[in-house]
Design an enzyme around this catalytic site. Structure first.
Site, PDB file in Angstrom:
ATOM      1  N   ARG A  28      -8.402   0.151   4.734  1.00 44.85           N
ATOM      2  CA  ARG A  28      -7.483   0.972   3.720  1.00 44.85           C
ATOM      3  C   ARG A  28      -6.610   0.124   3.610  1.00 44.85           C
ATOM      4  O   ARG A  28      -5.299   0.676   2.401  1.00 44.85           O
ATOM      5  CB  ARG A  28      -7.234   2.236   5.262  1.00 44.85           C
ATOM      6  CG  ARG A  28      -8.732   2.805   5.284  1.00 44.85           C
ATOM      7  CD  ARG A  28      -8.108   4.185   5.668  1.00 44.85           C
ATOM      8  NE  ARG A  28      -6.900   4.969   5.740  1.00 44.85           N
ATOM      9  CZ  ARG A  28      -6.136   6.296   5.944  1.00 44.85           C
ATOM     10  NH1 ARG A  28      -6.350   6.035   7.646  1.00 44.85           N
ATOM     11  NH2 ARG A  28      -5.300   6.851   5.372  1.00 44.85           N
ATOM     12  N   ASP A  88       4.394  -0.182  11.902  1.00 41.91           N
ATOM     13  CA  ASP A  88       3.273  -0.751  12.092  1.00 41.91           C
ATOM     14  C   ASP A  88       3.212  -1.722  12.310  1.00 41.91           C
ATOM     15  O   ASP A  88       1.996  -2.056  11.574  1.00 41.91           O
ATOM     16  CB  ASP A  88       3.454   0.132  10.024  1.00 41.91           C
ATOM     17  CG  ASP A  88       3.581   1.431  10.051  1.00 41.91           C
ATOM     18  OD1 ASP A  88       3.572   1.404   8.005  1.00 41.91           O
ATOM     19  OD2 ASP A  88       3.355   1.771  10.225  1.00 41.91           O
ATOM     20  N   CYS A 127      -4.867   8.894   9.464  1.00 40.33           N
ATOM     21  CA  CYS A 127      -4.887   8.442  10.881  1.00 40.33           C
ATOM     22  C   CYS A 127      -4.914   8.777  12.665  1.00 40.33           C
ATOM     23  O   CYS A 127      -5.065  10.325  12.891  1.00 40.33           O
ATOM     24  CB  CYS A 127      -4.081   7.850  11.663  1.00 40.33           C
ATOM     25  SG  CYS A 127      -3.108   6.395   9.954  1.00 40.33           S
ATOM     26  N   ARG A 152      -0.059  15.184  12.901  1.00 39.54           N
ATOM     27  CA  ARG A 152       0.645  14.148  12.291  1.00 39.54           C
ATOM     28  C   ARG A 152       1.661  15.412  11.773  1.00 39.54           C
ATOM     29  O   ARG A 152       0.729  16.160  10.043  1.00 39.54           O
ATOM     30  CB  ARG A 152       0.207  13.857  11.081  1.00 39.54           C
ATOM     31  CG  ARG A 152      -0.263  11.896  12.251  1.00 39.54           C
ATOM     32  CD  ARG A 152       0.198  11.077  12.475  1.00 39.54           C
ATOM     33  NE  ARG A 152       1.332  10.785  10.887  1.00 39.54           N
ATOM     34  CZ  ARG A 152       0.444   9.764  10.374  1.00 39.54           C
ATOM     35  NH1 ARG A 152      -0.854   8.952  10.325  1.00 39.54           N
ATOM     36  NH2 ARG A 152       1.485   9.946   9.167  1.00 39.54           N
ATOM     37  N   LYS A 196       0.665  -1.199   0.257  1.00 39.09           N
ATOM     38  CA  LYS A 196      -0.090  -0.512   0.351  1.00 39.09           C
ATOM     39  C   LYS A 196       0.832   0.732  -0.348  1.00 39.09           C
ATOM     40  O   LYS A 196       1.274   2.140  -1.051  1.00 39.09           O
ATOM     41  CB  LYS A 196      -0.615  -0.235   1.191  1.00 39.09           C
ATOM     42  CG  LYS A 196      -1.708   1.083   1.448  1.00 39.09           C
ATOM     43  CD  LYS A 196      -2.113   1.091   3.039  1.00 39.09           C
ATOM     44  CE  LYS A 196      -1.769   1.459   3.587  1.00 39.09           C
ATOM     45  NZ  LYS A 196      -1.472   3.306   4.283  1.00 39.09           N
ATOM     46  N   ASN A 197       1.546   1.599   0.511  1.00 37.78           N
ATOM     47  CA  ASN A 197       2.633   2.301   0.947  1.00 37.78           C
ATOM     48  C   ASN A 197       3.697   2.778  -0.058  1.00 37.78           C
ATOM     49  O   ASN A 197       4.386   3.667  -0.046  1.00 37.78           O
ATOM     50  CB  ASN A 197       3.243   2.061   2.019  1.00 37.78           C
ATOM     51  CG  ASN A 197       2.812   2.582   4.074  1.00 37.78           C
ATOM     52  OD1 ASN A 197       0.924   3.108   3.122  1.00 37.78           O
ATOM     53  ND2 ASN A 197       3.241   2.279   5.146  1.00 37.78           N
TER      54      ASN A 197
END
Ligand code: EPZ
Length: 420
Positions: free
Chosen positions: A396, A304, A116, A121, A22-23
């Site tokens: 997600r 993560d 998130c 952030r 995903k990232n």
């Protein structure tokens, strides 16, 4: 809203193919703004955050089409340089369009990110880096307005190693006039993969894979095709799920070099691993040993995977210390785990897990992507039935996770619910 209903107590056995990262995708997709044209990005995970990024690029005039895991982007007709709040509030990674827009079009209006649930952030490193390259940056009613006639090369040191800021500034530097030297650049594989794609687009980058990147700006770049790297976080999540259920699983389509620290910790906890070029076999026949972790930047233990490891340690007979150094308050999963019977104390960005307790199924609420994964993992070994609510969080970042878990023998089903 959907929820998962899980019956605990099933061992995970079998094979699971990991999706694209995903990232990784979220870093590659904005790069298509740097050079108008057509891009085919294979092994793209078909999940919510990629859909959000596609909608954002489409709102700017791009054409995006995801068929299975093949993503086609045509960025020939970008007509808007704005990333509206409606997209950015859903996903912080939308902020990655800032650098490419300023570099290619000389302007950008990007909403400050949401993303998130946990903690503030900041994006100060993104902005300082772009200013060093000659952009003027202002803030106006929650939006960042950045402008530049032509970016110029510069030296920039990231005070904190930042994945997103490195991606944004790196992409901008590829079209800046002159040489840029980035120090303390992020080492995450997703950034290395982005740099490699930029080179395929004609960028001149030295030091790829190190924290010192030297970029020789070019006048223009050209489109390219690319393959997204495997998702190291999804791979770690499944390995931990296999371990906690005393299972025997093979994770396929993975790059073991991208998760060496996690593999070391799994072995220390008692797992037997057989690591090959693109597969990892894990066998576990007992409860894990209590193994402390401290999250850190790559190649350290990924933040993560912190929540997933914390759930794993609920079954370790003893005391485990889990220290979070990237996001001090990334423990929203803990109150929900307590509902399953866990014994965890939090203080100073550290969780003290008193493992070995019997866990009983309960209704628990997802709060963010990786917290949801940790609740799923705990539910797999909680007696009786658990319900995990708000699974849109997990959607997600994981492609059809319930299908993959079911194929490994888990008792899990997705149910529509009116519950929030
Ligand atoms: C990326 O987020 C990942 N997201 C996150 O994964 C991951 O947790 C994080 O990197 C750390 O590895 C994507 O790649 C889309 P950072 P990013 O900038 O880039 C501070 C998931 O679950 N910081 O590396 O936003 C920041 O507060 C997600 O898949 C500043 O101070 O993270 C944090 O403490 C969640 N100023 C640290 O740096 C800045 O300008 C690392 O953040 C930027 C960051």
């Amino acid at each position: 809203m959907d929820k998962f209903i899980i019956e605990g107590g099933k061992r995970l056995v079998g094979r699971v193919k990991v999706s694209g990262a995903k990232n990784g995708s979220l870093a590659l997709m904005p790069a298509s703004l740097l050079a108008p044209g057509q891009y085919n990005i294979s092994n793209t995970p078909n999940l919510r955050d990629v859909w959000t990024m596609s909608r954002l690029l489409t709102s700017m005039g791009a054409f995006c089409e995801l068929n299975g895991n093949d993503l086609f982007i045509d960025s020939s007709n970008i007509t808007s340089y704005e990333a509206p709040y409606e997209h950015v509030k859903k996903m912080r990674a939308s902020f990655y369009v800032l650098g490419p827009l300023v570099a290619r079009y000389g302007m950008a209006k990007v909403s400050l990110p949401g993303g998130c649930a946990w903690g503030p952030r900041p994006v100060d490193l993104h902005l300082k880096g772009l200013e060093k390259l000659g952009a003027t940056v202002e803030m106006e009613s929650g939006y960042i307005l950045a402008k530049a006639d032509k970016l110029h090369g510069a030296k920039f040191h990231f005070d904190i190693s930042s994945v997103g800021a490195t991606g944004n500034v790196l992409m901008a530097a590829t079209l800046a006039k002159g040489t840029t030297l980035l120090t303390n650049a992020a080492l995450e594989p997703e950034i290395t993969a982005l740099a490699r794609m930029l080179v395929k687009m004609g960028a001149k980058i030295n030091g790829i894979g190190t924290s010192i990147l030297e970029i020789e700006g070019v006048d223009e770049l050209h489109p390219t095709d690319e393959e997204t790297i495997p998702d190291r976080i999804e791979a770690a999540t499944f390995l931990i799920a296999g371990a906690i259920t005393k299972g025997n699983i093979e994770v396929q389509n993975v790059n073991p070099y991208h998760l060496t620290t996690v593999l070391e910790k799994l072995e220390e906890s008692g797992c037997k691993l057989d690591v090959n070029a693109d597969t990892i076999q894990l066998e576990m026949d007992s409860d894990p040993l209590p193994i402390d972790i401290t999250t850190s930047i790559y190649p350290g233990f990924p933040t993560d995977v912190q929540a997933q490891w914390l759930s794993y340690m609920l079954k370790a007979d003893g005391l485990t210390k889990i220290k979070e150094t990237i996001y001090a308050d990334r423990f929203k999963h803990v109150p929900e785990l307590l509902r399953l019977g866990a014994n965890v104390e939090l203080s100073d960005a550290t969780a003290l897990v008193r493992g070995g307790k019997h866990l009983n199924g309960a209704i628990v609420m997802s709060s963010d992507l990786r917290a949801s994964a940790s609740l799923l993992i705990a539910a797999l070994v909680s007696e009786g039935t658990s319900e995990v609510l708000r699974v849109y969080h997990i959607d997600r970042g994981y492609e059809t996770i319930e299908t993959k878990l079911k194929a490994l023998g888990a008792s899990i089903k997705r149910v529509k619910t009116d519950l929030i």
